[in-house]
Design a protein around this motif. Structure first.
Motif, PDB file in Angstrom:
ATOM      1  N   ARG A 127      -9.636  -6.501  -7.431  1.00 39.22           N
ATOM      2  CA  ARG A 127     -10.019  -5.109  -7.718  1.00 39.22           C
ATOM      3  C   ARG A 127     -10.937  -5.009  -8.929  1.00 39.22           C
ATOM      4  O   ARG A 127     -10.997  -5.908  -9.764  1.00 39.22           O
ATOM      5  N   ASP A 175      -9.123   8.086  -4.364  1.00 39.08           N
ATOM      6  CA  ASP A 175      -7.793   7.583  -4.001  1.00 39.08           C
ATOM      7  C   ASP A 175      -6.712   8.661  -3.954  1.00 39.08           C
ATOM      8  O   ASP A 175      -5.834   8.590  -3.109  1.00 39.08           O
ATOM      9  N   HIS A 215      -2.664  10.909  -0.835  1.00 36.02           N
ATOM     10  CA  HIS A 215      -3.419   9.652  -0.946  1.00 36.02           C
ATOM     11  C   HIS A 215      -4.775   9.858  -0.267  1.00 36.02           C
ATOM     12  O   HIS A 215      -5.004   9.358   0.838  1.00 36.02           O
ATOM     13  N   LYS A 247      -0.839   6.152 -11.751  1.00 38.11           N
ATOM     14  CA  LYS A 247      -1.473   6.150 -10.440  1.00 38.11           C
ATOM     15  C   LYS A 247      -0.480   6.447  -9.314  1.00 38.11           C
ATOM     16  O   LYS A 247      -0.086   7.583  -9.105  1.00 38.11           O
ATOM     17  N   LYS A 248      -0.050   5.453  -8.571  1.00 36.92           N
ATOM     18  CA  LYS A 248       0.789   5.714  -7.407  1.00 36.92           C
ATOM     19  C   LYS A 248       2.179   6.245  -7.793  1.00 36.92           C
ATOM     20  O   LYS A 248       2.727   7.112  -7.132  1.00 36.92           O
ATOM     21  N   SER A 304      -4.148   2.260   2.372  1.00 36.93           N
ATOM     22  CA  SER A 304      -4.736   1.349   1.393  1.00 36.93           C
ATOM     23  C   SER A 304      -5.708   0.383   2.069  1.00 36.93           C
ATOM     24  O   SER A 304      -5.404  -0.156   3.143  1.00 36.93           O
ATOM     25  N   PHE A 342      -9.909   2.213  -9.223  1.00 37.13           N
ATOM     26  CA  PHE A 342      -9.294   0.890  -9.158  1.00 37.13           C
ATOM     27  C   PHE A 342      -9.559   0.433  -7.729  1.00 37.13           C
ATOM     28  O   PHE A 342      -8.741   0.604  -6.841  1.00 37.13           O
ATOM     29  N   TYR A 368       0.731  -5.765 -12.056  1.00 39.93           N
ATOM     30  CA  TYR A 368      -0.358  -5.457 -11.134  1.00 39.93           C
ATOM     31  C   TYR A 368      -0.527  -3.970 -10.813  1.00 39.93           C
ATOM     32  O   TYR A 368       0.439  -3.288 -10.446  1.00 39.93           O
ATOM     33  N   GLY A 369      -1.738  -3.492 -10.852  1.00 37.71           N
ATOM     34  CA  GLY A 369      -2.203  -2.177 -10.381  1.00 37.71           C
ATOM     35  C   GLY A 369      -1.122  -1.150 -10.144  1.00 37.71           C
ATOM     36  O   GLY A 369      -0.461  -0.682 -11.082  1.00 37.71           O
ATOM     37  N   GLY A 370      -0.945  -0.818  -8.883  1.00 39.20           N
ATOM     38  CA  GLY A 370      -0.028   0.248  -8.502  1.00 39.20           C
ATOM     39  C   GLY A 370       1.409   0.029  -8.961  1.00 39.20           C
ATOM     40  O   GLY A 370       2.197   0.967  -9.016  1.00 39.20           O
ATOM     41  N   PHE A 401       4.073   5.920  -0.480  1.00 38.58           N
ATOM     42  CA  PHE A 401       3.895   6.779  -1.671  1.00 38.58           C
ATOM     43  C   PHE A 401       4.604   8.123  -1.638  1.00 38.58           C
ATOM     44  O   PHE A 401       4.580   8.835  -2.645  1.00 38.58           O
ATOM     45  N   ALA A 425      -3.454  -4.882   0.512  1.00 35.20           N
ATOM     46  CA  ALA A 425      -3.112  -4.060  -0.658  1.00 35.20           C
ATOM     47  C   ALA A 425      -1.616  -4.101  -0.969  1.00 35.20           C
ATOM     48  O   ALA A 425      -1.196  -3.742  -2.057  1.00 35.20           O
ATOM     49  N   ARG A 459       0.859  -4.400  -4.498  1.00 37.22           N
ATOM     50  CA  ARG A 459       2.084  -3.605  -4.548  1.00 37.22           C
ATOM     51  C   ARG A 459       3.189  -4.304  -3.753  1.00 37.22           C
ATOM     52  O   ARG A 459       2.917  -5.041  -2.809  1.00 37.22           O
TER      53      ARG A 459
HETATM   54  C1  SPV Z   1      -3.582   1.132  -2.905  1.00 34.13           C
HETATM   55  O1  SPV Z   1      -2.937   0.122  -2.637  1.00 34.13           O
HETATM   56  O2  SPV Z   1      -3.599   2.143  -2.157  1.00 34.13           O
HETATM   57  C2  SPV Z   1      -4.394   1.172  -4.148  1.00 34.13           C
HETATM   58  C3  SPV Z   1      -4.232   0.115  -5.134  1.00 34.13           C
HETATM   59  O3  SPV Z   1      -5.149   2.116  -4.324  1.00 34.13           O
HETATM   60  S1  SPV Z   1      -2.787   0.285  -6.092  1.00 34.13           S
HETATM   61  O4  SPV Z   1      -3.138   0.953  -7.353  1.00 34.13           O
HETATM   62  O5  SPV Z   1      -2.282  -1.052  -6.386  1.00 34.13           O
HETATM   63  O6  SPV Z   1      -1.817   1.086  -5.398  1.00 34.13           O
END
Ligand code: SPV
Ligand code: GTP
Ligand code: MN
Length: 590
Positions: free
Chosen positions: A366, A278, A227, A206-207, A249, A300, A198-200, A446, A428, A70
C-alpha cells in the motif's frame, strides 16, 4: 462535572498504568513532529529511505511477513447484548473480551513511548465529522494517522468542546498471530487492537472507527457510515453529479475515485473530481437529499496495478511525501510493484528479488499519502456540509452472471441489490483469494452490528420528503470464455457513469428487465472503444436460469439473518424471483 480534558487525561493515565510505557507523547500534528518521527524511524530501521531525487519525502516500511493484511477471524465486535453483533461478525462476551485484552495490554509498552493521537474524522468544522483519540506505541501508526486524518491540536480542541470521542488503544505487541486481536466495543465507543501494525488493524481511525464504530453510531443517529468512494463527475455544461460507490476491498474504489476520462470525453470537457476513495459518511439534508463527507484526509491505497495506464492520477499523487508499505525496490532505490515498468531488485521482504518467491511487491502492499496531493482532489472535499449524492453504486468481482450495469427500480430494490452483493475475495484480508462470498454493501468485514438491523436501517431512509439517490449495480469483472475481462474498465468506466447520470436526469430510457433496468441498445456510448457486438451482448446479457438460481441463493442468504431480517427485504427478493418466473413462462409460451 469533570471536563472532557480531565476525562481524556484520566483515560490516558489509566492506560499508562496498565501498559507501563517509559514515556508519554501527546501528538500536536505538526510538520516538525512528523519529521522527527521519520528521523527516528529511519535511525531504528522502521523506515527505509527511498530515492529522494525521484521520490522526495518518500519512505518504505516493511511489515512483519505475517502481518500484511486485515485479519477478519481475529476481529471482534462486542455488544452488551451478544446477539447485536449478528452472524456477520465474530463476537465474544464483553466482560470476557475486556479481560482478554487487559491481559494482553498488561505491561506491553515497557521501555517504549506511548503516543496520544487526537484526531478528527472529516473536515474539522463539519457537523458530520466525529473525533477520536488513538493511543499507540507505534511511531509508524502516528505517521500514518498524521496523513490519513486531521490529527493533533485542532482535533483535541474540538474534542474538548464537544465532550465526546472514540477511545482507541493500540499496541504492536509481539506481532504474534496467536496474540493478535482487534476488538470493538460499540456501546462504549471504544476499540482495542493488539498484535498487528498493519493498516486497517492498527490505524484505528479508519476501518475500526470510521466504519465499525461509526456504523453503529450512525444507526442510532440516523445517518450512514459506508465503505464507499465519493466521486464528482462534471459534464461539459459544468454541472457536477456526485456518486458514492461501494466495492469490496481491492475491487476498484481508489481507481474509480481518481478516474481519467477517455480521450473523447476529455476533449468534450468532462472532468472527474475525487472526494474520497474508501469511506463515506452520509446523512439526509434539509432538502431530503443525502449529503456525504469523506471522513479521511489521505489515501491508504493498493500499490500493485497502479500505473500510468490504470491510474495516472494516483501515480502522480504518490510521487512525493508518501509512505510505502511492503513494496519492492529497484536498483536505484525507487519503489516498485507489479504493473510498473522497470525491474525490482529487492522484494517486499527485503530479499534479493527471485520470481520463485512470488510477486516482488506484496499483493496487498500500500501507499499512504495526503489526499491534497491528488491532482483531481475536489475543492468540495473540505466542504463542511458535504456533497449531495445523485447515485449510489454497488459492485463486486463477479466473473459471470452480473451485467456490466443495472439500475434498481426503487430504494427497496436498491437495498436488495446491495444486500445481495457478492465478490471474489482479495489479498486485502488474510485467507484464500478468489473465493466468491456475499459481501452486503461491501461491509461484511466492517459493519459494527447485525446485518438484519443494518438492512432495516438502510430501508428506513425511504420516507416522506426523502429525495434519495438512484441505486445501481456494476460489474467491471465479468469474464469471457477465454478467462479475460470482457470490459476494459478503469477510465472507460466513465461511459457507464455517464449512462447513470443520464438516468438520474431522466435523459435515458433504459430497458426494463426482471432484475433491473439495463442500458437500452445504443445508450452506452462506445465511440473510440474497440468492443465487438458479441462482447457487448455478453456484458449486458441476462441469463434467466442463472438468475433464478441466484435469487434462490440470495433468499437463503437473507434467511441466515432471521429473525432480524426485515420482512420488506424478503418480500422484495420474492418480487424479483416472481418477475423472473413470469418472463420465463412468457418466453416459453411465445
Ligand atoms: C481495505 O481492506 O478495504 C482497505 C485497507 O482499505 S485497510 O485499511 O487495511 O482496511
Ligand atoms: P481497498 O483500498 O482495499 O478498499 O481497495 P479499492 O476498492 O480502493 O481497490 P483499488 O482501486 O485499489 O483496486 C484494486 C485492484 O483492482 C487493482 O489491482 C486494480 O488494478 C483493479 N481494478 C480497479 N479498477 C478496475 C477495473 O475497472 N477493471 C479491472 N479489470 N480491474 C480494476
Ligand atoms: Mn477499503
Amino acid at each position: 462535572m469533570a471536563s472532557t480534558l480531565e476525562a481524556l487525561e484520566r483515560w490516558v493515565s489509566d492506560v499508562a498504568t496498565l501498559t507501563r510505557p517509559a514515556k508519554i507523547h501527546w501528538c500536536d500534528g505538526s510538520e516538525a513532529e512528523y519529521q522527527a518521527l521519520v528521523r527516528q524511524m529511519l535511525a531504528d530501521g522502521t523506515l527505509v529511505e527511498l530515492n529522494q531525487q525521484t521520490h522526495p519525502g518518500c519512505y518504505l516500511h516493511r511489515s512483519h511477513p505475517s502481518d500484511v493484511a486485515r485479519v477478519e477471524h481475529l476481529t471482534l465486535v462486542c455488544h452488551r447484548d451478544e446477539q447485536d453483533a449478528g452472524p456477520n461478525n465474530h463476537t465474544m462476551d464483553v466482560t470476557a473480551a475486556h479481560a482478554k485484552m487487559d491481559a494482553l495490554f498488561d505491561g506491553c509498552m515497557q521501555g517504549r513511548t506511548m503516543y496520544v493521537i487526537p484526531y478528527c474524522m472529516g473536515p474539522i468544522d463539519s457537523p458530520l465529522s466525529r473525533c477520536g483519540v488513538e493511543i499507540t506505541d507505534s511511531p509508524y501508526v502516528v505517521a500514518n494517522m498524521k496523513i490519513m486524518t486531521r490529527m493533533g491540536k485542532a482535533a483535541q480542541e474540538r474534542i474538548e468542546r464537544e465532550g465526546r470521542f472514540v477511545k482507541g488503544l493500540h499496541s504492536t505487541g509481539e506481532l504474534d498471530p496467536e496474540r493478535r486481536f482487534i476488538v470493538h466495543f460499540p456501546d462504549e465507543l471504544s476499540i482495542q487492537s493488539y498484535g498487528s501494525g498493519y493498516g486497517g488493524n492498527a490505524l484505528l481511525g479508519k476501518k475500526c472507527h470510521a466504519l465499525r464504530i461509526a456504523s453503529h453510531q450512525a444507526r442510532t443517529e440516523g445517518w450512514l457510515a459506508e465503505h464507499m468512494l465519493i466521486v464528482g463527475i462534471e459534464n461539459p455544461q459544468g454541472e457536477t453529479h456526485y456518486i458514492a460507490a461501494a466495492f469490496p476491498s481491492a475491487c476498484g474504489k481508489t481507481n474509480l475515485a481518481m478516474l481519467i476520462p477517455p480521450e473523447g470525453y476529455r476533449k468534450d470537457g468532462w472532468k472527474v473530481w475525487t472526494v474520497g476513495d474508501d469511506i463515506c459518511w452520509m446523512r439526509p439534508g434539509a432538502d431530503g437529499r443525502l449529503y456525504a463527507i469523506n471522513p479521511e484526509a489521505g489515501f491508504f491505497g493498493v500499490a500493485p496495478g497502479t500505473s500510468d495506464n490504470s491510474n495516472p492520477n494516483a501515480l502522480s499523487t504518490i510521487a512525493r511525501d508518501t509512505i510505502f508499505t511492503n513494496v519492492a525496490v529497484t536498483a536505484d532505490n525507487q519503489p516498485w510493484w507489479e504493473g510498473l515498468p522497470g525491474t525490482p531488485v529487492t522484494d517486499w521482504q527485503g530479499r534479493p528479488y527471485d520470481a520463485a518467491n512470488g510477486p516482488a511487491a506484496h499483493p496487498n502492499s500500500r501507499f499512504t499519502v495526503s489526499a491534497k496531493q491528488c491532482p483531481t482532489w475536489s475543492p468540495k472535499a473540505e466542504d463542511a456540509q458535504g456533497v449531495p449524492i445523485s447515485a449510489i453504486v454497488f459492485g463486486g468481482r463477479r466473473p459471470s452472471l452480473l451485467p456490466l450495469v443495472m439500475e434498481a427500480r426503487d430504494w427497496t430494490h436498491g437495498v436488495l441489490m446491495g444486500a445481495a452483493m457478492g465478490s471474489e475475495t482479495t489479498a486485502a484480508a488474510t485467507g484464500a483469494v478468489g473465493v466468491l462470498r456475499r459481501d452486503s454493501m461491501a461491509m461484511k468485514p466492517f459493519c459494527g452490528y447485525h446485518y438484519g438491523d443494518y438492512f432495516a436501517h438502510w430501508l428506513s431512509f425511504d420516507k416522506p420528503g426523502a429525495q434519495l439517490p438512484k441505486v445501481f449495480h456494476v460489474n467491471w469483472f465479468r469474464k469471457g470464455k477465454d478467462g479475460k475481462f470482457l470490459w476494459p474498465g478503469f477510465g472507460e468506466n466513465l461511459r457507464v457513469l455517464e449512462w447513470m447520470i443520464a438516468r438520474v436526469e431522466g435523459k435515458a430510457r433504459g430497458e426494463e428487465t426482471p432484475i433491473g433496468t439495463l442500458p437500452a441498445t445504443g445508450e452506452l456510448k462506445l465511440e473510440g472503444l474497440s468492443l465487438d457486438k458479441a462482447t457487448l451482448t455478453g456484458l449486458l446479457e441476462v441469463d434467466h436460469a442463472g438468475w433464478q438460481a441466484e435469487l434462490a441463493a440470495i433468499g437463503e442468504y437473507l434467511d441466515s439473518f432471521s429473525p432480524r431480517m426485515p420482512a420488506k427485504l424478503h418480500a422484495e427478493q420474492q418480487r424479483v424471483a416472481r418477475a423472473l418466473d413470469t418472463t420465463e413462462r412468457k418466453v416459453a409460451t411465445a
